[in-house]
Every structure is written in C-alpha cells, then in structure tokens.
Design a protein around this motif. Structure first.
Motif, short mmCIF file in Angstrom:
data_model
loop_
_atom_site.label_atom_id
_atom_site.label_comp_id
_atom_site.label_asym_id
_atom_site.label_seq_id
_atom_site.Cartn_x
_atom_site.Cartn_y
_atom_site.Cartn_z
N CYS A 31 36.26 8.71 42.35
CA CYS A 31 35.47 9.55 41.46
C CYS A 31 34.11 9.85 42.08
CB CYS A 31 35.23 8.85 40.11
SG CYS A 31 36.68 8.00 39.44
N SER A 32 33.54 10.99 41.71
CA SER A 32 32.19 11.32 42.17
C SER A 32 31.18 10.44 41.44
CB SER A 32 31.88 12.80 41.92
OG SER A 32 31.81 13.05 40.53
N GLN A 102 45.58 9.34 33.86
CA GLN A 102 44.93 8.23 34.56
C GLN A 102 43.54 8.62 35.07
OE1 GLN A 102 47.33 6.14 37.42
NE2 GLN A 102 49.16 6.20 36.14
N LEU A 103 43.40 9.89 35.48
CA LEU A 103 42.08 10.37 35.92
C LEU A 103 41.06 10.29 34.79
CD1 LEU A 103 42.36 13.58 38.15
CD2 LEU A 103 41.06 11.51 38.63
N GLY A 104 41.54 10.62 33.57
CA GLY A 104 40.65 10.58 32.43
C GLY A 104 40.09 9.19 32.16
N ALA A 110 32.99 11.58 34.93
CA ALA A 110 32.63 11.91 36.31
C ALA A 110 32.79 13.41 36.55
CB ALA A 110 33.49 11.13 37.30
N CYS A 111 31.87 14.01 37.30
CA CYS A 111 31.93 15.45 37.57
C CYS A 111 33.08 15.82 38.49
CB CYS A 111 30.61 15.92 38.18
SG CYS A 111 29.27 16.00 36.98
N GLY A 112 33.62 14.84 39.22
CA GLY A 112 34.75 15.09 40.11
C GLY A 112 35.61 13.86 40.25
N GLY A 113 36.87 14.07 40.55
CA GLY A 113 37.76 12.93 40.74
C GLY A 113 39.03 13.35 41.45
N CYS A 120 52.69 12.85 43.14
CA CYS A 120 51.79 14.00 43.01
C CYS A 120 50.34 13.60 43.26
CB CYS A 120 51.92 14.63 41.62
SG CYS A 120 51.51 13.52 40.24
N PHE A 121 49.53 14.63 43.54
CA PHE A 121 48.11 14.47 43.81
C PHE A 121 47.34 15.45 42.93
CE2 PHE A 121 44.42 16.04 46.38
CZ PHE A 121 43.68 14.86 46.40
N VAL A 122 46.24 14.99 42.31
CA VAL A 122 45.40 15.84 41.47
C VAL A 122 43.95 15.63 41.87
CG1 VAL A 122 44.57 16.26 39.12
CG2 VAL A 122 47.00 15.86 39.51
N LYS A 123 43.20 16.73 41.96
CA LYS A 123 41.78 16.64 42.33
C LYS A 123 41.01 17.74 41.61
CE LYS A 123 38.66 16.98 46.38
NZ LYS A 123 37.93 15.71 46.25
N TYR A 124 39.78 17.39 41.17
CA TYR A 124 38.88 18.39 40.59
C TYR A 124 37.46 18.04 40.99
CZ TYR A 124 37.19 15.09 37.06
OH TYR A 124 36.58 14.02 36.44
N ASP A 125 36.58 19.05 41.01
CA ASP A 125 35.17 18.80 41.36
C ASP A 125 34.36 20.05 41.02
OD1 ASP A 125 32.87 17.63 42.35
OD2 ASP A 125 33.83 16.91 44.18
N ASN A 126 33.04 19.87 40.95
CA ASN A 126 32.17 21.03 40.75
C ASN A 126 31.63 21.55 42.08
OD1 ASN A 126 30.45 18.92 41.32
ND2 ASN A 126 28.99 19.37 39.68
N VAL A 127 32.06 20.95 43.18
CA VAL A 127 31.77 21.43 44.53
C VAL A 127 33.09 21.92 45.13
CG1 VAL A 127 30.92 20.83 46.83
CG2 VAL A 127 29.89 19.78 44.80
#
Length: 285
Positions: A31-32, A102-104, A110-113, A120-127
C-alpha cells in the motif's frame, strides 16, 4: 433427514473451496504511505474504480481504467487488473472480486495499493503507472535446495528458455511451457508493450535462475511481470484444456460424493424402517 442435507452442503462447500484455492492463494500485497480521509470524494472515486475492475473481469482477463477528476474530487485515480491467462471469465471475476475485497482490508484508507493472488493481480493509485515498465522485485520464493539432477536442470533451463523466447507474430503476455516433469509459467500485465513485456520477463527469468539455483521450484514476481517453474508438475494447470479437465474432474467427484451420501441416507432410512417393523412385530407377540 435435515442432518443429511447439511452433510451434502458441507461436501459441496469443500469441493468449491478446493477448486478456488489455487486462484485465491495470497502472493503479495502493498500500500502507498499516503492516506485519504474516510468519506472523502477520493474514497468514492476509488470505490468506483474498483467496482469497474470487478465488472470488467466478467468479460475479459485484463483491463485498465482511469477515473478523471470531478467537481468534488481533484484527484485522478488509475487502476488495472490482470487475471492468469488460463482462467475463465467466471473464475477471473471471482478472483478480482476477492483481491479487491482483500485490498480494502489491507490498504484501508490508502491512496494506492496492489495485491497479487495466485490467479489475478489488482493495482490502483493516484499516480499514473499504466504503460510504465517496472521491474522492481516484489516477491521471491525458492523451493528446497536439494539439488536437481543434471537432466532435471536441463529440463528446467529448457522451460525457462522457452518462456523467455519472443516471436512477434505470436506475442502473448501469458506463456506456459513444459519439458518432462518440469513446468513453467510467466505473464506480464497487459498495459506493457511487447518489448517492455519481453524485457521484464527476461529480467525475472534471469533472477529466478540466479537466486533459486538448483531448487526444485521457484517464483519470481516483479512489479509488472512474473516467472515461475517447478519440477514435478507444481504448475500443471496452465492451459484451458487442463483447466476444463480439472473442472470436469471436480464435477465428477461432486457427483460421486453426492451419490454416496444419498446412498448412505437411503440405507439409514431403510434400516430405520426395518427397526420399526421389527418393533411392531415384537409388540404383536
């Protein structure tokens, strides 16, 4: 008979859980450090993005989204998911849903994770990270260093060499190979170009060979790709044919179990009936 009904349900649940175990196994997560305020517009944007990932996974095993700023939120959010190439849409969507859940928990506020399950792979971010090659090593595991025989080492190297081979006309982000008992699988995220994917996989495979040496199996996960091998078929379920075969075997096993349980239930009912008949017979005397 209510007890028998519970037994059947339990058997069904055991079969379903065993079928999902390989895709839901946790590999890594991160996580960010930057946090957002709970209930803020950014939280709503993240939730919207993650919902879009889950919905999309019912149709395709890769996609990415960019949620643009709104009057109430000044931040753009980027996200992607990548399912293992051999998963059906149904299994892909279940895996992405599990990863998002699970990310939640893992990356609360967190702003990114990013989170990698076996399937499977999951990713999010504000960058923005979409289309950006990233060869940062995030997870490495090596099996027992008991020392492979020379033949086994040769097979292992053949498997990894095939995974590293690139043919522009048949470029794939998901690759599998086998030689004797040796099996291998490798994959990039779908946002990389063919050359970036090739570069990432080559790096992962070279690190795998160097760091796992003569181990019987090894996993090397970089931020945007991974390579894995095993001696003895640890990754034998790497194709649609194998996946379908396993689903068929699960259905057969389930049918047999239900049949056996139903048979036992009938025997119990029959014995109970005989017991009552015998009691009446004795009472008549």
């Amino acid at each position: 008979m209510a007890h028998q009904h519970h037994v059947v349900l339990l058997a069904v649940m055991i079969i379903m859980l065993s079928a999902m175990a390989d895709t839901d196994s946790f590999i890594f997560g991160g996580c960010s450090q930057v946090k957002f305020m709970p209930g803020s517009p950014y939280e709503n944007t993240v939730n919207s993005l993650l919902t879009s990932l889950i919905n999309s996974a019912t149709f395709t095993n890769y996609n990415n989204f960019t949620i643009q700023p709104t009057p109430s939120s000044s931040s753009t959010v980027y996200g992607l998911y990548q399912c293992r190439g051999d998963l059906s849409n149904d299994r892909c969507s279940r895996c992405v849903e599990r990863a998002v859940s699970q990310l939640g928990t893992l990356c609360l506020d967190a702003c990114g994770g990013a989170l990698q399950l076996d399937g499977c792979f999951v990713k999010y971010d504000n960058v923005s990270f979409l289309g950006v090659e990233d060869k940062t090593a995030v997870m490495k595991k090596c099996g027992p260093s008991i020392g492979l025989t020379s033949d086994a080492m040769t097979r292992r190297d053949e498997v990894l060499a095939y995974l590293e081979t690139s043919d522009g006309s048949t470029y794939k982000t998901y690759r599998t190979s086998g030689s004797g008992n040796a099996r291998g699988v490798a994959q990039c995220t779908g946002d990389l170009s063919p050359s970036e994917c090739q570069d990432c996989l080559s790096d992962a495979i070279q690190r795998l060979k160097m760091e796992c040496g003569a181990s019987t199996w090894g996993d090397m996960y970089l931020a945007k790709c991974y390579a894995r091998y095993s001696e003895g078929g640890r990754y034998s379920r790497n194709s649609n044919d194998d996946s379908n075969h396993n689903d068929d075997e699960i259905e057969k096993t389930l049918a047999i179990l239900i049949g056996l349980i139903a048979g036992v239930a009938l025997i119990i009912v029959f014995l109970s009936f005989l017991s009552k008949v015998c009691e009446k017979h004795k009472g008549g005397k």
